[in-house]
Design a protein around this motif. Structure first.
Motif, PDB file in Angstrom:
ATOM      1  N   VAL A 275       0.844  -1.189   0.000  1.00 12.82           N
ATOM      2  CA  VAL A 275       0.000   0.000   0.000  1.00 12.82           C
ATOM      3  C   VAL A 275       0.886   1.248   0.000  1.00 12.82           C
ATOM      4  O   VAL A 275       1.843   1.348   0.758  1.00 12.82           O
ATOM      5  CB  VAL A 275      -0.930  -0.006   1.227  1.00 12.82           C
ATOM      6  CG1 VAL A 275      -1.675   1.309   1.353  1.00 12.82           C
ATOM      7  CG2 VAL A 275      -1.912  -1.164   1.133  1.00 12.82           C
ATOM      8  N   ASP A 277      -0.279   4.663   0.130  1.00 12.38           N
ATOM      9  CA  ASP A 277      -0.811   5.879   0.740  1.00 12.38           C
ATOM     10  C   ASP A 277      -0.838   7.065  -0.221  1.00 12.38           C
ATOM     11  O   ASP A 277      -0.326   8.135   0.097  1.00 12.38           O
ATOM     12  CB  ASP A 277      -0.001   6.254   1.989  1.00 12.38           C
ATOM     13  CG  ASP A 277      -0.124   5.201   3.056  1.00 12.38           C
ATOM     14  OD1 ASP A 277      -1.218   5.042   3.594  1.00 12.38           O
ATOM     15  OD2 ASP A 277       0.873   4.511   3.324  1.00 12.38           O
ATOM     16  N   PRO A 280      -6.502  10.064  -3.882  1.00  6.75           N
ATOM     17  CA  PRO A 280      -7.300   9.602  -5.023  1.00  6.75           C
ATOM     18  C   PRO A 280      -6.839  10.278  -6.313  1.00  6.75           C
ATOM     19  O   PRO A 280      -6.154  11.293  -6.273  1.00  6.75           O
ATOM     20  CB  PRO A 280      -8.726  10.055  -4.688  1.00  6.75           C
ATOM     21  CG  PRO A 280      -8.721  10.485  -3.276  1.00  6.75           C
ATOM     22  CD  PRO A 280      -7.324  10.779  -2.886  1.00  6.75           C
ATOM     23  N   ALA A 281      -7.215   9.704  -7.452  1.00  4.79           N
ATOM     24  CA  ALA A 281      -6.868  10.332  -8.733  1.00  4.79           C
ATOM     25  C   ALA A 281      -7.696  11.597  -8.915  1.00  4.79           C
ATOM     26  O   ALA A 281      -8.818  11.682  -8.448  1.00  4.79           O
ATOM     27  CB  ALA A 281      -7.138   9.361  -9.871  1.00  4.79           C
ATOM     28  N   LYS A 282      -7.101  12.553  -9.623  1.00  2.00           N
ATOM     29  CA  LYS A 282      -7.784  13.834  -9.785  1.00  2.00           C
ATOM     30  C   LYS A 282      -7.895  14.183 -11.262  1.00  2.00           C
ATOM     31  O   LYS A 282      -6.944  14.021 -12.014  1.00  2.00           O
ATOM     32  CB  LYS A 282      -6.967  14.903  -9.056  1.00  2.00           C
ATOM     33  CG  LYS A 282      -7.645  16.238  -9.001  1.00  2.00           C
ATOM     34  CD  LYS A 282      -6.922  17.156  -8.045  1.00  2.00           C
ATOM     35  CE  LYS A 282      -7.634  18.472  -7.979  1.00  2.00           C
ATOM     36  NZ  LYS A 282      -6.713  19.591  -7.891  1.00  2.00           N
ATOM     37  N   TYR A 283      -9.062  14.643 -11.649  1.00  2.00           N
ATOM     38  CA  TYR A 283      -9.307  15.044 -13.038  1.00  2.00           C
ATOM     39  C   TYR A 283      -9.618  16.521 -13.054  1.00  2.00           C
ATOM     40  O   TYR A 283     -10.606  16.953 -12.460  1.00  2.00           O
ATOM     41  CB  TYR A 283     -10.486  14.257 -13.604  1.00  2.00           C
ATOM     42  CG  TYR A 283     -10.261  12.771 -13.527  1.00  2.00           C
ATOM     43  CD1 TYR A 283      -9.613  12.097 -14.558  1.00  2.00           C
ATOM     44  CD2 TYR A 283     -10.655  12.039 -12.405  1.00  2.00           C
ATOM     45  CE1 TYR A 283      -9.378  10.741 -14.477  1.00  2.00           C
ATOM     46  CE2 TYR A 283     -10.408  10.686 -12.313  1.00  2.00           C
ATOM     47  CZ  TYR A 283      -9.774  10.040 -13.355  1.00  2.00           C
ATOM     48  OH  TYR A 283      -9.531   8.699 -13.272  1.00  2.00           O
TER      49      TYR A 283
ATOM     50  N   GLY B  34     -12.971  13.399   1.529  1.00  6.17           N
ATOM     51  CA  GLY B  34     -12.015  13.512   0.419  1.00  6.17           C
ATOM     52  C   GLY B  34     -11.843  12.220  -0.352  1.00  6.17           C
ATOM     53  O   GLY B  34     -10.744  11.888  -0.773  1.00  6.17           O
ATOM     54  N   LYS B  36     -11.199   8.843  -0.195  1.00  6.04           N
ATOM     55  CA  LYS B  36     -10.833   7.579   0.438  1.00  6.04           C
ATOM     56  C   LYS B  36     -10.592   7.688   1.935  1.00  6.04           C
ATOM     57  O   LYS B  36     -10.425   6.690   2.597  1.00  6.04           O
ATOM     58  CB  LYS B  36      -9.595   7.016  -0.254  1.00  6.04           C
ATOM     59  CG  LYS B  36      -8.382   7.900  -0.102  1.00  6.04           C
ATOM     60  CD  LYS B  36      -7.223   7.400  -0.953  1.00  6.04           C
ATOM     61  CE  LYS B  36      -6.577   6.168  -0.351  1.00  6.04           C
ATOM     62  NZ  LYS B  36      -5.264   5.884  -0.968  1.00  6.04           N
ATOM     63  N   TYR B  37     -10.545   8.912   2.460  1.00  8.84           N
ATOM     64  CA  TYR B  37     -10.150   9.072   3.854  1.00  8.84           C
ATOM     65  C   TYR B  37     -11.332   9.062   4.807  1.00  8.84           C
ATOM     66  O   TYR B  37     -12.478   9.154   4.399  1.00  8.84           O
ATOM     67  CB  TYR B  37      -9.387  10.399   4.013  1.00  8.84           C
ATOM     68  CG  TYR B  37      -8.202  10.492   3.096  1.00  8.84           C
ATOM     69  CD1 TYR B  37      -7.010   9.872   3.415  1.00  8.84           C
ATOM     70  CD2 TYR B  37      -8.291  11.174   1.891  1.00  8.84           C
ATOM     71  CE1 TYR B  37      -5.924   9.935   2.569  1.00  8.84           C
ATOM     72  CE2 TYR B  37      -7.206  11.242   1.025  1.00  8.84           C
ATOM     73  CZ  TYR B  37      -6.022  10.623   1.371  1.00  8.84           C
ATOM     74  OH  TYR B  37      -4.950  10.677   0.518  1.00  8.84           O
ATOM     75  N   TYR B 274      -2.450   9.338   5.908  1.00  5.85           N
ATOM     76  CA  TYR B 274      -2.541   7.877   5.822  1.00  5.85           C
ATOM     77  C   TYR B 274      -3.960   7.411   6.108  1.00  5.85           C
ATOM     78  O   TYR B 274      -4.690   8.035   6.880  1.00  5.85           O
ATOM     79  CB  TYR B 274      -1.585   7.228   6.824  1.00  5.85           C
ATOM     80  CG  TYR B 274      -0.157   7.648   6.620  1.00  5.85           C
ATOM     81  CD1 TYR B 274       0.622   7.041   5.648  1.00  5.85           C
ATOM     82  CD2 TYR B 274       0.398   8.679   7.364  1.00  5.85           C
ATOM     83  CE1 TYR B 274       1.923   7.429   5.438  1.00  5.85           C
ATOM     84  CE2 TYR B 274       1.704   9.085   7.165  1.00  5.85           C
ATOM     85  CZ  TYR B 274       2.464   8.456   6.196  1.00  5.85           C
ATOM     86  OH  TYR B 274       3.754   8.858   5.983  1.00  5.85           O
ATOM     87  N   SER B 277      -6.375   1.274   3.581  1.00  2.86           N
ATOM     88  CA  SER B 277      -6.806   1.080   2.193  1.00  2.86           C
ATOM     89  C   SER B 277      -7.314  -0.338   2.013  1.00  2.86           C
ATOM     90  O   SER B 277      -6.543  -1.274   2.053  1.00  2.86           O
ATOM     91  CB  SER B 277      -5.646   1.319   1.229  1.00  2.86           C
ATOM     92  OG  SER B 277      -5.165   2.622   1.366  1.00  2.86           O
ATOM     93  N   ILE B 295     -12.321  14.271  -7.993  1.00  2.00           N
ATOM     94  CA  ILE B 295     -11.351  13.297  -7.519  1.00  2.00           C
ATOM     95  C   ILE B 295     -12.086  11.982  -7.260  1.00  2.00           C
ATOM     96  O   ILE B 295     -13.219  11.971  -6.795  1.00  2.00           O
ATOM     97  CB  ILE B 295     -10.551  13.760  -6.279  1.00  2.00           C
ATOM     98  CG1 ILE B 295     -11.437  14.025  -5.082  1.00  2.00           C
ATOM     99  CG2 ILE B 295      -9.734  14.988  -6.584  1.00  2.00           C
ATOM    100  CD1 ILE B 295     -10.635  14.372  -3.843  1.00  2.00           C
ATOM    101  N   ILE B 296     -11.418  10.900  -7.600  1.00  5.07           N
ATOM    102  CA  ILE B 296     -12.066   9.588  -7.587  1.00  5.07           C
ATOM    103  C   ILE B 296     -11.122   8.569  -6.952  1.00  5.07           C
ATOM    104  O   ILE B 296      -9.937   8.531  -7.258  1.00  5.07           O
ATOM    105  CB  ILE B 296     -12.436   9.151  -9.019  1.00  5.07           C
ATOM    106  CG1 ILE B 296     -13.393  10.188  -9.639  1.00  5.07           C
ATOM    107  CG2 ILE B 296     -13.069   7.768  -9.028  1.00  5.07           C
ATOM    108  CD1 ILE B 296     -13.809   9.895 -11.048  1.00  5.07           C
ATOM    109  N   GLY B 297     -11.667   7.750  -6.080  1.00  5.56           N
ATOM    110  CA  GLY B 297     -10.870   6.777  -5.342  1.00  5.56           C
ATOM    111  C   GLY B 297     -10.616   5.495  -6.119  1.00  5.56           C
ATOM    112  O   GLY B 297     -11.160   5.260  -7.200  1.00  5.56           O
ATOM    113  N   GLU B 298      -9.785   4.631  -5.542  1.00  2.00           N
ATOM    114  CA  GLU B 298      -9.380   3.377  -6.163  1.00  2.00           C
ATOM    115  C   GLU B 298     -10.581   2.470  -6.450  1.00  2.00           C
ATOM    116  O   GLU B 298     -11.548   2.451  -5.695  1.00  2.00           O
ATOM    117  CB  GLU B 298      -8.427   2.611  -5.242  1.00  2.00           C
ATOM    118  CG  GLU B 298      -7.026   3.174  -5.166  1.00  2.00           C
ATOM    119  CD  GLU B 298      -6.829   4.060  -3.966  1.00  2.00           C
ATOM    120  OE1 GLU B 298      -7.819   4.653  -3.485  1.00  2.00           O
ATOM    121  OE2 GLU B 298      -5.668   4.176  -3.508  1.00  2.00           O
TER     122      GLU B 298
END
Lengths: 373, 424
Positions: A275, A277, A280-283, B34, B36-37, B274, B277, B295-298
């Protein structure tokens, strides 16, 4: 537990071209968020194998970093654990691993000091899910000495020249075994996963060493096939070996297919990895994404199509990334055009540049220094 | 011998009732933020980044999710031989068993925990703010002023100051006066609810006030120390700090993350946040989609359109669906051709097909106008929304709802629909 695990991850292949310059194949990033070896390691832990040794030799820095803790695969245990074996100089031996059998022989103590009756040997470059217990059950049921996991490649016969090709009788016993044949006589390939009784393996390795032979396939499987009972276990689920640029590219692109993605990411059991840390991905405004995988930590401003972006990739404004794989931590400046390429990790692609793989997948290694204003 | 210079006590027991249905089943610190947190990730990450490796987390309200999230503290490197993270729920005693009745009472009931680590200083934190702060710098300040108590302050507008406790301090930072939620604030230095106590001072105050009902730091301990001539200093914090106590401020703080370069930047290498996950795979964005300013998580899969939104991990937006200005938490599914605007959708919600969420003319919420405001539609975790319904603004939904719960397929603005299902 009935078996210990061994993952052979020492290999290199010139078929990986520049991609193998800085890492072993087992450490190749895969499917956006993983590394190749995660699949074998996850299969081990999901098969309840708790004691796993990884044999490394070639360029193992990036692999060692990935394996710095076993906790991601739940190997941080008092019973068992994750062991990494690199060749060492001893009183009696000052050679690198001369081959797969030699690698095992040089660490014979690991085998001798385990108490589990069986050994599962896998390679670090296969992308698949497999419950090794099923292979073990088959092995016991057949009363085999060695069981070799096999896959029918009749749909992609051109791949056969990269693998060991076998012919079995009706009972499943392997009668012929040919390593990397130019013209294959069958379409059944060995996927490099073996089950063998631990004491049997020790004996085979000791005999092999006495004769100064070093290769597990050539000097044990092929040589012993009429003496020992070597059986083939057919697997029919997804399997791909990535030790070739085209295969690596195709395997990553396979994950754009919903069925394959669901099979690996959504169906039990899971694949685990270290993992990182990352956020998230950002667009941002102006981003256009079509049919692509995007890992965490990416920031996308431009257009991405039919591509895989690994972790922490930055795509600048007005970029177009098409049919490409961008490995971890790549910074792509504005107005860049990339098509049919694999961009090596941690690289920086200068603004306004164009990279197109014309008749084959181009590997981009720029080694530009990064400056961000 | 065990010795820790400073340990942290993190108050995470509150419900946070102003977050409405978001905290029906989970404590506020375990609410997502936010993508994933979880909110508690921010103070926990601040602790480890500040070199504090011993953290007591005081839980009370609905602790299950919080316990699962924290575990033995692995994601924050708080799994230690000595110290690390310890979850501290209220417990039964031979006499006087009680719940945590106030912030200071909760700390008082864990004197033994603190004593065990033999600290010089104790840091008191609350689990409901979004910020990055180096507590070590605050400790340096505390030491350099020879303070007994240091509280962190944040400059707010005069308007906002009425909602906080504000302090008046001299040039050195020594506090001269306190005002709790003043009508006409004389200062704009609001207390952030972050305190450093010299351990003997805290221990003494807690013991002296042990009989105080609902003993609270702001109301009792700080005034007690002040009246007893202890030196209380104000440490002015100038970074980003966001109180996410109300639904609207929570929504706003999430939306700020999608700015081109947000004030609160999660992408900096320094001072990482941290979290645990559970979902690793990359996200998939399909053909014929549009994802912009989000913003989009895994592990999320986007087949529809997403604008100005914050999506958690494992979210599915199906074909034809359009999500705008919304927060969608982990594991939620937005059905085909649904339209979601300005909504907060909690974890593992199943939103049917052709649902329109956040429509109709604005109307004040009939049950709790102070909670469900700002035109937001809010859906609690594990809720189910049937196909083909239209849902208005300032609405709240919780539970497994069916078509029959929506007269004419509608839930008008200002309505609240709470179904006590299996999970309630």
């Amino acid at each position: 537990m009935r078996a210990i695990g061994i993952i052979l991850a020492g290999g290199n292949s010139n078929r990986m071209r520049e991609l193998s310059n800085k890492r072993a194949i087992a450490a190749m990033p895969m499917a956006g968020s993983y590394r190749s070896i995660d699949f074998a390691l996850s299969n081990m832990t999901n098969s309840h194998i708790n004691r796993v040794a990884v044999f490394t030799q070639y360029n193992s820095r990036s692999l060692n970093e990935h394996l710095s803790s076993g906790k991601w695969w739940d190997f941080g245990r008092k019973q068992g654990g994750l062991f990494v074996f690199t060749p060492t100089i001893t009183n009696t031996n000052s050679y690198w691993y001369q081959g797969t059998a030699d690698a095992l022989y040089q660490n014979l103590n690991f085998l001798k000091e385990s108490h589990e009756p069986y050994v599962v040997i896998a390679s670090g470059d296969g992308i698949y899910k497999l419950d090794y217990n099923k292979v073990l059950e088959y092995h016991i049921e057949k009363g085999a000495d060695i069981t070799v996991v096999c896959k029918d490649l009749s749909k992609e016969p051109e791949q056969l020249e990269r693998f060991g090709v076998v012919k079995m009788n009706d009972d499943g016993r392997i009668r012929e075994f040919e390593e990397k044949p130019l013209v294959a006589e069958s379409t059944i390939a060995s996927i490099g996963v073996y089950v063998v009784r631990r004491r049997q393996l020790i004996e085979l390795l000791e005999n092999c060493a006495k004769e100064e032979r070093n290769d597990f396939v050539k000097d044990i499987l092929i040589r012993q096939k009429n003496v020992k009972k070597i059986y083939g276990y057919m697997m029919d689920s997804y399997w791909s070996n990535i030790s070739d640029v085209d295969a690596y590219y195709k395997t990553n692109m396979d994950f754009l297919n919903k069925d394959i993605r669901d099979y690996f990411f959504k169906q039990y059991p899971d694949i685990y990895s270290k993992v990182d840390d990352l956020p998230p991905a950002k667009y941002n405004k102006g981003a256009e994404i079509r049919n692509s995988l995007v890992a965490s930590g990416c920031i996308v401003n431009g257009t991405v199509e039919n591509s895989v972006l690994f972790k922490e990739v930055f795509v600048g404004n007005n970029c177009t990334i098409k049919n490409s794989i961008i490995l971890n931590d790549v910074y792509i400046g504005d107005n860049v055009y990339i098509e049919n390429c694999i961009v090596e990790s941690r690289d920086t692609i200068r603004a306004n540049s164009t990279h197109v793989g014309e008749d084959r997948i181009e590997i981009i290694v720029e080694k530009n220094s990064r400056y961000i204003l | 011998m065990i010795k820790k210079e400073m340990i942290a006590m993190l108050l995470a027991g509150g419900q946070g009732s102003r977050l409405g249905v978001l905290t029906s089943k989970v404590a506020k610190p375990a609410v997502s933020f936010g993508g994933k947190y979880k909110i508690i990730d921010f103070p926990l990450s601040n602790c480890i980044n500040s070199g504090i490796d011993t953290v007591g987390v005081l839980t009370q309200y609905r602790p299950l999710r919080l316990n699962q999230h924290i575990g033995i503290g692995i994601p924050w490197d708080l799994d230690r031989n000595i110290g690390g993270v310890t979850v501290l729920p209220p417990y039964e005693k031979s006499t006087n068993s009680e719940w945590y009745t106030g912030t200071a009472n909760a700390i008082y009931q864990n004197l033994e925990y603190m004593d065990y680590y033999n600290p010089d200083y104790v840091l008191i934190l609350s689990g409901d703010h979004i910020y990055k702060m180096d507590y070590e710098v605050m400790l340096d300040f505390h030491k350099s002023r020879h303070a007994d108590v240091t509280l962190a302050t944040f400059n707010v507008s005069e308007e906002e100051a009425r909602r906080f406790g504000v302090v008046l301090a001299d040039e050195e930072g020594t506090i001269t006066e306190f005002e709790e939620k003043p009508e006409n604030p004389r200062s704009t230095k609001a207390s952030m609810g972050i305190y450093i106590f010299s351990w003997p001072v805290l221990k003494d105050a807690l013991q002296q006030l042990s009989e105080q009902p609902a003993c609270d730091f702001g109301k009792h301990i700080i005034p007690f120390c002040h009246n007893n001539g202890k030196k209380i200093c104000a440490y002015e914090y100038k970074g980003y700090w966001k109180d996410v106590g109300t639904l609207y401020s929570y929504w706003e703080a999430n939306m700020e993350l999608i700015d081109l370069i947000p004030e609160f930047n999660l992408y900096e290498e320094f001072w990482k946040i941290y979290t645990k996950s559970d979902v690793l795979p990359p996200q998939y964005i399909a053909d014929n989609t549009k994802v912009e300013a989000s913003i989009i998580g895994e592990g999320s899969e986007i087949y529809g359109q997403v604008y100005n939104s914050v999506l958690g991990t494992g979210v599915t937006v199906e074909e034809g669906a359009v999500v705008r200005d919304s927060i969608i938490m982990n594991g939620t599914v937005i059905g085909k051709n649904s339209q979601v605007s300005k909504a907060i959708i909690s974890e593992y919600v199943t939103l049917g097909e052709n649902v329109v969420l956040g429509t109709f003319d604005d109307a004040e919420n009939k049950v709790a106008p102070h909670i469900y405001a700002g035109g937001l539609a809010t859906i609690g975790e594990y809720s189910v929304i049937p196909d083909n319904v239209q849902i208005g603004k300032n609405t709240a939904i919780f539970g497994e709802t069916e078509s029959s719960d929506y007269p004419d397929g509608r839930l008008m603005s200002g309505e609240t629909l709470i179904k006590v299902g299996e999970l309630a």
